[in-house]
Write an enzyme that holds these catalytic residues in place. Structure first.
Site, mmCIF file in Angstrom:
data_model
loop_
_atom_site.group_PDB
_atom_site.id
_atom_site.type_symbol
_atom_site.label_atom_id
_atom_site.label_comp_id
_atom_site.label_asym_id
_atom_site.label_seq_id
_atom_site.Cartn_x
_atom_site.Cartn_y
_atom_site.Cartn_z
ATOM 1 N N ARG A 96 0.825 -1.204 0.000
ATOM 2 C CA ARG A 96 0.000 0.000 0.000
ATOM 3 C C ARG A 96 0.861 1.256 0.000
ATOM 4 O O ARG A 96 0.539 2.243 -0.686
ATOM 5 C CB ARG A 96 -0.933 0.003 1.218
ATOM 6 C CG ARG A 96 -1.721 1.290 1.352
ATOM 7 C CD ARG A 96 -2.707 1.243 2.490
ATOM 8 N NE ARG A 96 -3.361 2.537 2.642
ATOM 9 C CZ ARG A 96 -4.421 2.750 3.415
ATOM 10 N NH1 ARG A 96 -4.946 1.741 4.100
ATOM 11 N NH2 ARG A 96 -4.960 3.945 3.504
ATOM 12 N N ASN A 150 -10.556 -4.433 -0.808
ATOM 13 C CA ASN A 150 -10.516 -3.327 -1.771
ATOM 14 C C ASN A 150 -9.540 -3.611 -2.905
ATOM 15 O O ASN A 150 -8.588 -4.379 -2.723
ATOM 16 C CB ASN A 150 -10.095 -2.032 -1.057
ATOM 17 C CG ASN A 150 -11.263 -1.360 -0.377
ATOM 18 O OD1 ASN A 150 -12.380 -1.390 -0.881
ATOM 19 N ND2 ASN A 150 -11.005 -0.748 0.768
ATOM 20 N N CYS A 172 -19.011 -2.828 1.748
ATOM 21 C CA CYS A 172 -18.136 -1.707 2.095
ATOM 22 C C CYS A 172 -18.730 -1.011 3.316
ATOM 23 O O CYS A 172 -19.952 -0.966 3.483
ATOM 24 C CB CYS A 172 -18.051 -0.743 0.913
ATOM 25 S SG CYS A 172 -17.029 0.730 1.216
ATOM 26 N N HIS A 203 -17.095 3.393 -3.441
ATOM 27 C CA HIS A 203 -16.360 4.614 -3.157
ATOM 28 C C HIS A 203 -16.737 5.738 -4.106
ATOM 29 O O HIS A 203 -15.997 6.705 -4.277
ATOM 30 C CB HIS A 203 -14.843 4.375 -3.164
ATOM 31 C CG HIS A 203 -14.391 3.545 -2.005
ATOM 32 N ND1 HIS A 203 -13.062 3.258 -1.766
ATOM 33 C CD2 HIS A 203 -15.068 2.932 -0.997
ATOM 34 C CE1 HIS A 203 -12.960 2.506 -0.674
ATOM 35 N NE2 HIS A 203 -14.174 2.305 -0.193
ATOM 36 N N TYR A 259 -15.385 9.831 -0.484
ATOM 37 C CA TYR A 259 -14.421 9.589 -1.557
ATOM 38 C C TYR A 259 -14.654 10.476 -2.779
ATOM 39 O O TYR A 259 -13.762 10.620 -3.609
ATOM 40 C CB TYR A 259 -14.451 8.117 -1.975
ATOM 41 C CG TYR A 259 -13.681 7.212 -1.053
ATOM 42 C CD1 TYR A 259 -12.360 6.869 -1.325
ATOM 43 C CD2 TYR A 259 -14.267 6.696 0.094
ATOM 44 C CE1 TYR A 259 -11.647 6.035 -0.482
ATOM 45 C CE2 TYR A 259 -13.568 5.864 0.950
ATOM 46 C CZ TYR A 259 -12.253 5.540 0.657
ATOM 47 O OH TYR A 259 -11.555 4.728 1.506
#
Length: 448
Positions: A96, A150, A172, A203, A259
């Site tokens: 990440r 994700n 989610c 998102h 988001y």
């Protein structure tokens, strides 16, 4: 009477797992899980052991007859499973950090589910999810797979576009956070009936209307958010809480999820992230510090409940999303949930073969789009189409391993503004993640 159940959680060593187990404990009367298996990979074995011990203490404190297991053998765990949940991170948090820092080094937004970083998380994740699906189809074909990994929208799109496996639902925590915001803002009680029209992509969702006891209260909610008397809608820990412009909000007459700041406030969000980057920071580093603290807490033999500090991790309400979907299927509730599924033409002004995130009724046969939601708002349909085109191209690239397919996906993403820039960033991310991108072996060899 409910029958006993076996649930398998893949990515069981995740710091999120106590949240999930807490959700199962709270719902044991309606969801009497007999066996819960926590599965991980060898790299996560140490964390899995810590999570197992904490979750065992939680179950013991609750006094419920749920048997907990831990294993690195996924296929053995899947035997006789009723539900499988996936919450994995290929390459762990070090990957990440690369997803965030490499785009930022080129002046692009670095984020784990959006832009170039989100794309590369999907490229690493989709083949692994497909491997899991093949095992499920062979070993426990009647099980439902509930995915929290994700980028959940991209993963769900890939599964429904490129496999025949249909017992797959994406979940989610963002819509659940939005629901909780609405409940608090409008002072909705347990005796009231609340229904929310949520629509879009993962998102990338909007609230279009809110119904309390059959009466719309959306205008009251919208004006409260705009004038500041109600706090900003569904802000999450990993996104800076910048308010949307009030004229934009009135023009939209929709409530966007947090988001959407990456698209409506891209310049501001990039400026904040670049400031953090130049100071040597990235969200992944914050998360790694939070995780270190959490695992130190988890090892306390006196701890026998989900600690408050887990909310700092950014996955608050995850258990409500995953556990409610599982309970709704098991008990055939046909209750309102917010999930990522194919709509099969129910929404009339988008392509019939898309997967979307929207309000659904969930029961024994899975998720059915809410009968009230037959159109997506035309004002935001252009953005939805653009991001869906990106998701479709990204899922194709994840399976083909083609550099050309990858660059197409990069260039379709609105957070990447130059084909030359896309190629440079793609090369760097491919080389940085080569260990976890076996399908791109040929493309990476050509670059090296």
């Amino acid at each position: 009477m409910n029958t006993k159940l076996k649930v398998v959680t893949i990515g069981g060593g995740s710091s999120y797992t106590p949240e999930l187990v807490d959700g199962f404990i709270k719902r044991y009367a309606e969801l009497p899980i007999d066996e819960l298996w926590l599965v991980d990979v060898p790299e996560g074995e140490a964390k899995l052991a810590i999570i197992f011990d904490l979750c065992q203490r939680m179950i013991t404190k609750a006094g419920i007859p749920m048997t907990l297991h831990k294993t690195l053998d996924r296929r053995a765990a899947l035997q006789g499973a009723s539900f499988v949940t996936t919450q994995l991170r290929v390459g762990q948090l070090q990957a990440r950090e690369k997803d965030e820092r490499i785009p930022l080094s080129h002046g692009l937004l670095g984020q784990e589910t959006n832009g170039a970083g989100g794309l590369f998380k999907g490229l690493r994740t989709i083949p692994v999810i497909f491997d899991i699906i093949r095992d499920v189809e062979e070993i426990c074909p009647d099980a439902w797979l509930i995915n929290f990994t994700n980028p959940a929208g991209m993963v769900t799109e890939a599964v429904h576009r490129h496999t025949q496996f249909r017992r797959f639902i994406g979940v989610c925590n963002i819509p659940v956070g939005m629901q909780m915001f609405v409940r608090d803002a409008l002072k909705v009680t347990a005796q009231d009936t609340l229904s929310i029209d949520i629509f879009g992509l993962n998102h990338l969702v909007f609230i279009g209307d809110v119904w309390v006891n059959g009466v719309s209260r959306f205008d009251e909610l919208l004006e409260g958010v705009i004038d500041g008397s109600l706090t900003s809608s569904s802000s999450v820990k990993n996104i800076f809480d910048l308010p949307f412009d009030e004229s934009l909000m009135r023009g939209l007459r929709l409530l966007p999820c947090s988001y959407l700041r990456y698209y409506f406030k891209e310049k501001e969000m990039l400026g904040i992230e670049m400031g953090e980057f130049y100071k040597g920071g990235a969200r992944a580093q914050v998360v790694q510090k939070v995780e270190k603290t959490l695992f130190e807490l988890y090892q306390n033999p006196e701890l026998n409940e989900k600690p408050k500090e887990l909310e700092l991790r950014g996955g608050a309400y995850y258990s409500d999303a995953a556990c409610e979907v599982i309970s709704a299927i098991h008990n055939d509730k046909r209750s309102e949930q917010y999930v990522i599924v194919p709509h099969h033409g129910h929404v009339t002004n988008i392509p019939a073969d898309w997967t979307v995130e929207m309000t659904c009724l969930v029961g024994r046969d899975g998720a059915i789009p809410h009968p009230r939601l037959t159109r997506f708002d035309d004002k935001v349909n252009g953005l939805i189409h653009l991001i869906k085109s990106f998701e479709i191209a990204a899922s194709q690239a994840a399976l083909s391993g083609s550099f050309d397919d990858l660059l197409l996906a990069m260039n379709l993403n609105p957070l990447i503004h130059s084909d030359n820039e896309a190629k440079i960033v793609a090369r760097e991310l491919l080389l940085a993640h080569r260990e976890h991108l076996p399908k791109f072996a040929t493309a990476i060899a050509d670059l090296a």
